[in-house]
Write a protein that holds these residues in place. Structure first.
Motif, PDB file in Angstrom:
ATOM      1  N   MET B  15       0.844  -1.199   0.000  1.00  0.00           N
ATOM      2  CA  MET B  15       0.000   0.000   0.000  1.00  0.00           C
ATOM      3  C   MET B  15       0.879   1.249   0.000  1.00  0.00           C
ATOM      4  O   MET B  15       1.866   1.321   0.726  1.00  0.00           O
ATOM      5  CB  MET B  15      -0.886  -0.032   1.249  1.00  0.00           C
ATOM      6  N   GLY B  16       0.528   2.206  -0.822  1.00  0.00           N
ATOM      7  CA  GLY B  16       1.292   3.446  -0.913  1.00  0.00           C
ATOM      8  C   GLY B  16       2.341   3.456  -2.004  1.00  0.00           C
ATOM      9  O   GLY B  16       2.859   4.521  -2.347  1.00  0.00           O
ATOM     10  N   GLN B  64      -5.133   9.652  -9.080  1.00  0.00           N
ATOM     11  CA  GLN B  64      -4.221   8.585  -8.720  1.00  0.00           C
ATOM     12  C   GLN B  64      -3.749   7.812  -9.958  1.00  0.00           C
ATOM     13  O   GLN B  64      -2.709   7.165  -9.942  1.00  0.00           O
ATOM     14  CB  GLN B  64      -4.965   7.658  -7.752  1.00  0.00           C
ATOM     15  N   SER B  81       0.600   5.700  -5.414  1.00  0.00           N
ATOM     16  CA  SER B  81       0.160   5.522  -4.030  1.00  0.00           C
ATOM     17  C   SER B  81      -1.033   4.567  -3.948  1.00  0.00           C
ATOM     18  O   SER B  81      -2.163   4.966  -3.609  1.00  0.00           O
ATOM     19  CB  SER B  81      -0.207   6.890  -3.422  1.00  0.00           C
ATOM     20  N   THR B  82      -0.786   3.309  -4.261  1.00  0.00           N
ATOM     21  CA  THR B  82      -1.848   2.312  -4.314  1.00  0.00           C
ATOM     22  C   THR B  82      -2.552   2.162  -2.967  1.00  0.00           C
ATOM     23  O   THR B  82      -1.945   2.304  -1.895  1.00  0.00           O
ATOM     24  CB  THR B  82      -1.291   0.950  -4.735  1.00  0.00           C
ATOM     25  N   LYS B  83      -3.842   1.853  -3.073  1.00  0.00           N
ATOM     26  CA  LYS B  83      -4.672   1.597  -1.891  1.00  0.00           C
ATOM     27  C   LYS B  83      -5.126   0.142  -1.923  1.00  0.00           C
ATOM     28  O   LYS B  83      -5.118  -0.510  -2.975  1.00  0.00           O
ATOM     29  CB  LYS B  83      -5.880   2.528  -1.894  1.00  0.00           C
ATOM     30  N   LEU B  84      -5.556  -0.343  -0.767  1.00  0.00           N
ATOM     31  CA  LEU B  84      -6.023  -1.729  -0.694  1.00  0.00           C
ATOM     32  C   LEU B  84      -7.137  -1.982  -1.708  1.00  0.00           C
ATOM     33  O   LEU B  84      -7.189  -3.044  -2.333  1.00  0.00           O
ATOM     34  CB  LEU B  84      -6.530  -2.052   0.711  1.00  0.00           C
ATOM     35  N   GLU B  85      -8.016  -1.002  -1.865  1.00  0.00           N
ATOM     36  CA  GLU B  85      -9.165  -1.177  -2.757  1.00  0.00           C
ATOM     37  C   GLU B  85      -8.797  -1.125  -4.241  1.00  0.00           C
ATOM     38  O   GLU B  85      -9.660  -1.305  -5.105  1.00  0.00           O
ATOM     39  CB  GLU B  85     -10.259  -0.156  -2.444  1.00  0.00           C
ATOM     40  N   ASP B  86      -7.532  -0.879  -4.541  1.00  0.00           N
ATOM     41  CA  ASP B  86      -7.083  -0.958  -5.936  1.00  0.00           C
ATOM     42  C   ASP B  86      -6.810  -2.404  -6.356  1.00  0.00           C
ATOM     43  O   ASP B  86      -6.571  -2.678  -7.541  1.00  0.00           O
ATOM     44  CB  ASP B  86      -5.810  -0.135  -6.145  1.00  0.00           C
ATOM     45  N   SER B  87      -6.847  -3.321  -5.421  1.00  0.00           N
ATOM     46  CA  SER B  87      -6.643  -4.734  -5.748  1.00  0.00           C
ATOM     47  C   SER B  87      -7.745  -5.194  -6.696  1.00  0.00           C
ATOM     48  O   SER B  87      -8.939  -5.084  -6.375  1.00  0.00           O
ATOM     49  CB  SER B  87      -6.659  -5.589  -4.474  1.00  0.00           C
ATOM     50  N   VAL B 117      -2.727  -5.488  -3.656  1.00  0.00           N
ATOM     51  CA  VAL B 117      -2.157  -4.460  -2.796  1.00  0.00           C
ATOM     52  C   VAL B 117      -2.248  -4.937  -1.351  1.00  0.00           C
ATOM     53  O   VAL B 117      -3.345  -5.234  -0.860  1.00  0.00           O
ATOM     54  CB  VAL B 117      -2.890  -3.114  -2.969  1.00  0.00           C
TER      55      VAL B 117
END
Lengths: 108, 118
Positions: B15-16, B64, B81-87, B117
């Motif tokens: 993440m990030g 993003q 800056s990836t987030k968990l919900e980008d999985s 992520v």
């Protein structure tokens, strides 16, 4: 109202059965109608496309469009285990909008 | 038969972190697309790209995200800056046209990149 609605299933049928998959759409401006097949962990693969009301047949597959009802269908005759996949309807104007996909299992 | 290829097939990131997903569209196609499919959910349109510009983007495609065609063959999606919900699975697609003749509008999809992520 969602642009494209499709029952996600799952749908399970015995081999040889006739399968009917359906979608409805809300925007009458949509011009093109497609069915994609997606196997597990693969990208969508175009199965059939049409732009007019009526039926279009390709082997065991028939795509049907009713623009007056905003309703599209895909029929699979003599279904085979290899037809087991998720079937996605897609509506296209300038860009594609997919239905949720119906997961189909054809049991031997 | 020509096909759209995507690399890597699976990307794991913290993440990030920033990730770049790569696509090689079909060589004579001019329109390029990215879609996202969160596990168990529908395929969602992210962005379309033509002539080195974004043609259309969805509300998912916020600051993003960015796309680029860095050379004559690759088409990339960058997620900062990836987030968990980008999985999700990210699919690239290409077509020779975007309007007009239906046969040339057809979008051909790659096999996708699974982004995880952590």
């Amino acid at each position: 109202q969602k642009e494209v609605e499709q029952d996600p299933g799952p749908l399970s049928v015995p081999e040889g059965a006739i399968v009917s998959l359906n979608c409805t759409y809300s925007n009458s401006a949509f011009q093109y109608f497609m069915w994609y097949r997606q196997y597990s962990r693969k990208g969508p693969e175009l199965l059939m496309y049409t732009y007019s009301s009526g039926n279009k047949e390709d082997g065991r597959f028939t795509a049907q469009v009713d623009k007056s009802s905003k309703y599209i269908s895909l029929f699979i005759r003599d279904s085979q285990p290899s037809d087991s996949a998720t079937y996605l309807c897609a509506i296209h104007n300038n860009d594609m909008r997919f239905g949720a996909g119906t997961r189909l299992t054809v049991k031997p | 038969e020509p096909e759209v290829t995507q690399t890597p097939s699976h990307q794991v990131t913290q993440m990030g972190q920033e990730v770049i997903l790569r696509c090689v569209p079909i060589s004579n196609h001019l329109y390029f697309y990215w879609y996202r499919q969160i596990l168990g959910q529908k395929v969602e349109f992210l962005v379309s790209f033509y002539n080195n510009e974004i043609s259309e983007k969805s509300e998912i495609f916020d600051d993003q995200f960015s796309v680029e065609r860095p050379d004559g063959s690759n088409f990339t999606l960058k997620i900062r800056s990836t987030k968990l919900e980008d999985s999700a699975m990210y699919f690239c697609a290409s077509s020779s046209q975007r309007t007009g003749n239906l046969a040339k509008n057809i979008q051909y999809f790659g096999a996708g990149t699974r982004l995880s992520v952590l």
